[in-house]
Scaffold this active site. Structure first.
Site, mmCIF file in Angstrom:
data_model
loop_
_atom_site.group_PDB
_atom_site.id
_atom_site.type_symbol
_atom_site.label_atom_id
_atom_site.label_comp_id
_atom_site.label_asym_id
_atom_site.label_seq_id
_atom_site.Cartn_x
_atom_site.Cartn_y
_atom_site.Cartn_z
ATOM 1 N N ASP A 153 42.169 71.398 27.351
ATOM 2 C CA ASP A 153 41.294 71.587 28.504
ATOM 3 C C ASP A 153 41.742 72.842 29.245
ATOM 4 O O ASP A 153 42.795 72.840 29.890
ATOM 5 C CB ASP A 153 41.360 70.380 29.448
ATOM 6 C CG ASP A 153 40.703 69.138 28.855
ATOM 7 O OD1 ASP A 153 40.666 69.034 27.607
ATOM 8 O OD2 ASP A 153 40.261 68.266 29.614
ATOM 9 N N LYS A 216 33.330 71.262 30.793
ATOM 10 C CA LYS A 216 33.835 70.200 31.653
ATOM 11 C C LYS A 216 33.652 70.619 33.094
ATOM 12 O O LYS A 216 33.840 71.791 33.428
ATOM 13 C CB LYS A 216 35.322 69.975 31.312
ATOM 14 C CG LYS A 216 36.080 69.042 32.215
ATOM 15 C CD LYS A 216 37.499 68.813 31.667
ATOM 16 C CE LYS A 216 38.380 68.122 32.686
ATOM 17 N NZ LYS A 216 39.765 67.959 32.218
ATOM 18 N N LYS A 252 31.740 67.096 29.649
ATOM 19 C CA LYS A 252 32.702 66.158 30.224
ATOM 20 C C LYS A 252 32.728 66.271 31.734
ATOM 21 O O LYS A 252 33.302 67.212 32.282
ATOM 22 C CB LYS A 252 34.108 66.438 29.659
ATOM 23 C CG LYS A 252 35.210 65.596 30.312
ATOM 24 C CD LYS A 252 36.568 65.858 29.679
ATOM 25 C CE LYS A 252 37.676 65.175 30.469
ATOM 26 N NZ LYS A 252 39.021 65.506 29.962
#
Lengths: 316, 274
Positions: A153, A216, A252
């Protein structure tokens, strides 16, 4: 779309000017419309068997996260045990999608998750601010992958994005993607700092063009985290991106999703915006720490017929 | 000038310090007023609110809790006529006010009476102290909608518990009006949550709720209902106060039974040093 379209997109990353032309050429987001659409979808009633299905799906989509300065190997091991078997009282309860930790905790988590099928995600690139030189970010990423993370991430440089230095952000994502190797790359846009939905749409396209496997919403470290309208805008972006290039990108939302009711609202928005193809842990995830317990409590309620309480589930 | 139109009141629930309608949107008619008809989801929301309030309320000093209970008595005194207007006997209202004051006085005395320094065979201080049980579900007496209600709620909360009350089904107006008193008495939201409606419907959900620590069945007058609620409560070992076998005289000296029913005794051992 055709191969020429794909290669046309490949050229966009060549310069700031080309990126700006493309990103600012994206249609603007109707702010009121997006918020009303999200609010309207949030009123859908999901009950009984559909609810049970949604809860199990949501559990399978959870990236069980601990990103605290106070994290210890013991806490990470406990979290991994919970990820493998969220509800010890019910073997039918599915495992979560992934565990998400800081790079220093990756070796511990890798050991604890071995053979479980639960993915191991690590934040990298000077999370959560992203304010570090590029080679530090690359080294951060390489170290996490080498230690066993199969998902990374990363955070984008909001400072560069907001000041219009799109090529810098683009090149950074490309470089980190390269450092990831086989690991999946999730690009954190930190939508709470992007100010407008137009920026969210642009950042989404930028991250997808540069090769991100997931986009995300947030780090969870700023006051405004994931919201339903922001996720809606991002889901529209991945839908349009697949239509244009044929490549599917996951979404996400992270931070601020605490209840089963919220999670189900997100699933409705996924289904109605991007489509059922995204209703899968490979294409949609929840970044959360407290959500899992509420999902488990609701699941227990459906199974036993009476309300459960937080005392019966582990805190971490 | 035309005649004023009367403002008709809709009596709502009292959950977490707010006055929501029932989640189900239902209501029922009592004395020409609409009263919210609570559903199982209102029970759930009330338990969440009560649980959230436990930390702050049980952590408040006994002195502070006593002051707030006394404040409730003051506010109730100011609305005395309103309760009489709802059909309460003046003697019942006065007794209810006095009951708040009586229990308010117990807040900082209960530990002296029920705590102890235990003699032990070793160089230790051994101290027992009463602590609140947590979230208490209360089935309020149906036949004494104000005095009976106060007599079951005040002893539970004065020691630091929080309560979810199922008010008298036939006479809910005093309970909702009492909620207005509580809301203006510095009582933190969620310490008392009052649901109106059918006990047969909401009672089982409250009794079976795993996040409720004790249940007071004083108002479950039908033997079969009380039995089923007690069975449902057994799953997580709730403390249960059974309904009285004989009718209760709410004007009599209440004694300390209701106060101690929702207390846990914590005992600590501490080395004496030299």
């Amino acid at each position: 779309m055709t191969a020429t379209a794909t290669s046309a997109f490949a050229d966009i990353g060549r310069s700031d000017a080309a990126l700006r032309t493309f990103l600012h050429g994206l249609p603007g987001v109707d702010q009121v419309g997006a918020e009303q659409r999200a609010a309207m979808l949030g009123t859908r009633s999901i009950k009984t068997t559909a609810k049970a299905w949604a809860i199990d799906l949501a559990i399978r989509m959870v990236d069980l996260t601990t990103l605290e300065g106070a994290d210890t190997p013991g806490k990470v091991r406990a979290l991994c045990a919970k990820a493998r078997r969220p509800d010890p009282a019910d073997p039918e309860a599915p495992a979560v999608a992934a565990v998400c930790v800081y790079p220093s905790m990756v070796p511990v988590a890798a050991e604890a998750l071995r053979g479980s099928g639960v993915h191991l995600a690590s934040v990298a690139t000077a999370f959560p601010s992203g304010q570090a030189p590029l080679d530090v970010k690359i080294a951060d990423t390489r170290a996490a992958v080498a230690a066993g993370a199969d998902e990374i991430d990363m955070v984008i440089s909001r400072g560069a994005f907001l000041s219009g230095r799109y090529a810098e952000v683009y090149d950074e994502i490309v470089a980190v993607k390269e450092a990831c190797g086989d690991a999946h790359l999730k690009v954190i846009l930190e939508t709470g700092e992007l100010a407008t939905y137009d920026n969210v749409r642009r950042a989404s396209w930028l991250a997808m063009l540069a090769g991100g496997d997931f986009i995300k919403t947030s780090t969870g470290k700023v006051p405004v985290a994931a919201t339903l309208p922001v996720t809606l805008v991002m889901l529209e972006a991945v839908r349009d991106f697949r239509a244009a290039t044929g490549r599917q990108v996951g979404v996400k939302p992270a931070g601020g999703i605490r209840t089963t009711k919220d999670a189900i609202k997100y699933l409705v928005v996924v289904n109605e915006t991007a489509g059922a193809d995204w209703l899968d842990p490979d294409w949609f995830r929840f970044g959360a720490s407290t959500l899992l317990n509420d999902l488990l409590m609701q699941r227990t309620k459906l199974r036993t017929g009476h309300y459960s309480g937080p005392d019966y589930f582990t805190v971490d | 000038m035309s005649d004023r139109l009367a403002v008709r009141k809709t009596y709502k629930l009292y959950v977490g310090g707010k006055f929501p309608r029932s989640e189900s949107g239902r209501s029922y008619l009592v004395q020409d007023s609409n009263v919210a008809l609570a559903s199982r989801k209102d029970v759930r929301d009330a338990v969440v609110a009560a649980r959230a309030a436990v930390k702050g309320w049980s952590g408040a000093t006994a002195y502070n809790r006593g002051q707030i209970l006394y404040r409730i008595a003051e506010m109730l005194e100011g609305r005395r006529d309103q309760f009489i207007g709802l059909g309460e006997a003046p003697a019942d209202v006065d007794a209810a006010i006095d009951r708040w004051v009586w229990y308010a006085g117990w807040s900082d005395k209960i530990a002296q009476v029920y705590g102890n320094a235990n003699p032990v065979a070793g160089p230790y201080f051994n101290l027992s102290a009463p602590e609140p049980t947590g979230v208490v579900g209360v089935v309020a007496p149906p036949d004494s909608p104000l005095l009976g209600l106060v007599s079951v709620v005040a002893p539970a909360i004065v020691t630091g518990n929080t309560v979810v009350v199922l008010a008298s089904e036939g006479q809910p107006l005093p309970a909702v009006t009492l909620a207005e008193v509580l809301a203006t008495s510095d009582l933190p939201g969620g310490v008392v949550n009052i649901l109106t409606g059918r006990v047969e419907e909401t009672g089982p959900w409250l009794a079976a709720h795993m996040d409720v620590n004790a249940i007071d069945l004083t108002g479950a007058l039908e033997a079969e209902l009380a039995r089923s609620l007690e069975e449902a409560a057994a799953d997580n070992l709730k403390r249960v106060v059974r309904p009285s076998a004989t009718p209760i005289d709410w004007h009599a000296d209440p004694g300390l039974g209701r106060l101690t029913a929702f207390l846990e005794t914590k005992t600590v051992w501490h080395p004496k040093g030299v």
